[in-house]
Design an enzyme around this catalytic site. Structure first.
Site, mmCIF file in Angstrom:
data_model
loop_
_atom_site.group_PDB
_atom_site.id
_atom_site.type_symbol
_atom_site.label_atom_id
_atom_site.label_comp_id
_atom_site.label_asym_id
_atom_site.label_seq_id
_atom_site.Cartn_x
_atom_site.Cartn_y
_atom_site.Cartn_z
ATOM 1 C CG HIS A 155 24.745 90.359 59.103
ATOM 2 N ND1 HIS A 155 23.491 89.803 59.782
ATOM 3 C CD2 HIS A 155 25.705 89.720 59.436
ATOM 4 C CE1 HIS A 155 24.185 88.525 60.010
ATOM 5 N NE2 HIS A 155 25.282 88.446 60.046
ATOM 6 C CG ASP B 50 24.386 85.843 61.929
ATOM 7 O OD1 ASP B 50 24.868 85.377 60.918
ATOM 8 O OD2 ASP B 50 25.039 86.677 62.850
ATOM 9 C CD GLU C 11 30.325 83.831 60.700
ATOM 10 O OE1 GLU C 11 29.218 84.138 60.363
ATOM 11 O OE2 GLU C 11 31.235 84.546 61.055
ATOM 12 C CG HIS D 294 26.738 84.282 58.008
ATOM 13 N ND1 HIS D 294 27.285 85.795 58.420
ATOM 14 C CD2 HIS D 294 26.673 84.687 56.420
ATOM 15 C CE1 HIS D 294 27.255 86.427 57.387
ATOM 16 N NE2 HIS D 294 27.074 85.863 56.273
#
Length: 270
Positions: free
Chosen positions: A153, A160, A242, A245
């Site tokens: 990130h 996200d 995830e 993500h």
């Protein structure tokens, strides 16, 4: 007279020393270090697409730490321009089908990652365990890959996010200290989120969050595939662990981890 002269000289020296100390303290004020700014390749997502919903969790206490995270000055999604424009294209696809994207986190400053690391090292702080990592021992967060000292990130092209059916209902405010429900519980029992049912809540530290976990079936799997397919068509790559993500490829900054704050002033003039 000799004794008097000596006393006067001593008094003069002492007074001069005090004066210099005071003068020095006034003459050398602390110099404020200006906050770093984002490179020109970064933009606020709402300057590219105003229709994408933003629920920036780390500006609030509703996250796995249980408090606002360092570096998040405003509830704002910042991204590299190519990533923001790709999200805009994905949003157009979803709007045509009666859905919208909602982002939870975008660019993340290194100071926020450092905050996560400090929290993970404090094994006594488990105030949000019941919701975000109910089945994982906190001392396993590093070993199991849920917390790391660096995050993609911080390079600016990772986001996200989830999908919301239109018309979008607002997510109610989290009240610090309220009773928590497991992120792995059935949707009616989880914290109420406007997202379609993805099988877990956002930031759920559990293998059930793996995008293709075989226990996720039916509508939940279809919802994950909708998000994945729409984003992959625009150049995003999903992190298999995830469902929320995604990273835009190729990244403009594949090896740079930034630390400017999440604030509109960081991209002012871009």
């Amino acid at each position: 007279m000799t004794g008097l002269a000596s006393a006067l000289r001593s008094l003069a020296v002492t007074g001069a020393a005090v004066l210099l100390a005071c003068t020095g303290a006034v003459a050398a004020p602390a110099v404020a270090v200006p906050e770093p700014k984002a490179p020109r390749e970064f933009v606020a997502l709402d300057s590219v697409d105003r229709t994408i919903l933003q629920e920036m969790r780390y500006t609030t206490a509703h996250n796995f730490v249980g408090e606002p995270i360092d570096g998040y000055r405003q509830p704002l999604c910042l991204l590299t321009r190519p990533a923001a424009e790709a999200l805009h294209r994905a949003q157009r696809r979803l709007l045509a089908r009666g859905y919208t994207l909602k982002v939870y986190d975008c660019y993340r400053p290194q100071r926020a990652v450092d905050h996560f690391v400090r929290w993970a090292e404090d094994l006594a702080d488990e105030r949000m365990k019941a919701e975000f990592y109910p089945l994982v021992a906190k001392e396993r967060l590093f070993a199991d890959g849920y917390i790391a000292e660096k995050s993609g990130h911080s390079r600016g092209s990772t986001v996200d996010l989830t999908v919301v059916r239109l018309p979008a209902a607002p997510t109610r405010a989290y009240v610090p200290g309220e009773e928590l429900s497991s992120c792995t519980a059935p949707r009616p029992e989880r914290f109420p989120d406007s997202s379609v049912d993805m099988g877990t809540g956002y930031d759920c530290f559990d293998t059930l969050s793996h995008t293709d976990d075989p226990r996720i079936t039916g509508v939940q799997r279809a919802n994950r595939q909708l998000l994945k397919n729409v984003l992959e068509a625009e150049g995003f790559v999903n992190l298999p662990e995830e469902w929320w993500h995604f990273t835009f490829k190729p990244e403009p900054f594949p090896s740079t981890f930034f630390d400017f704050p999440v604030a509109r002033r960081s991209v002012a003039g871009h």
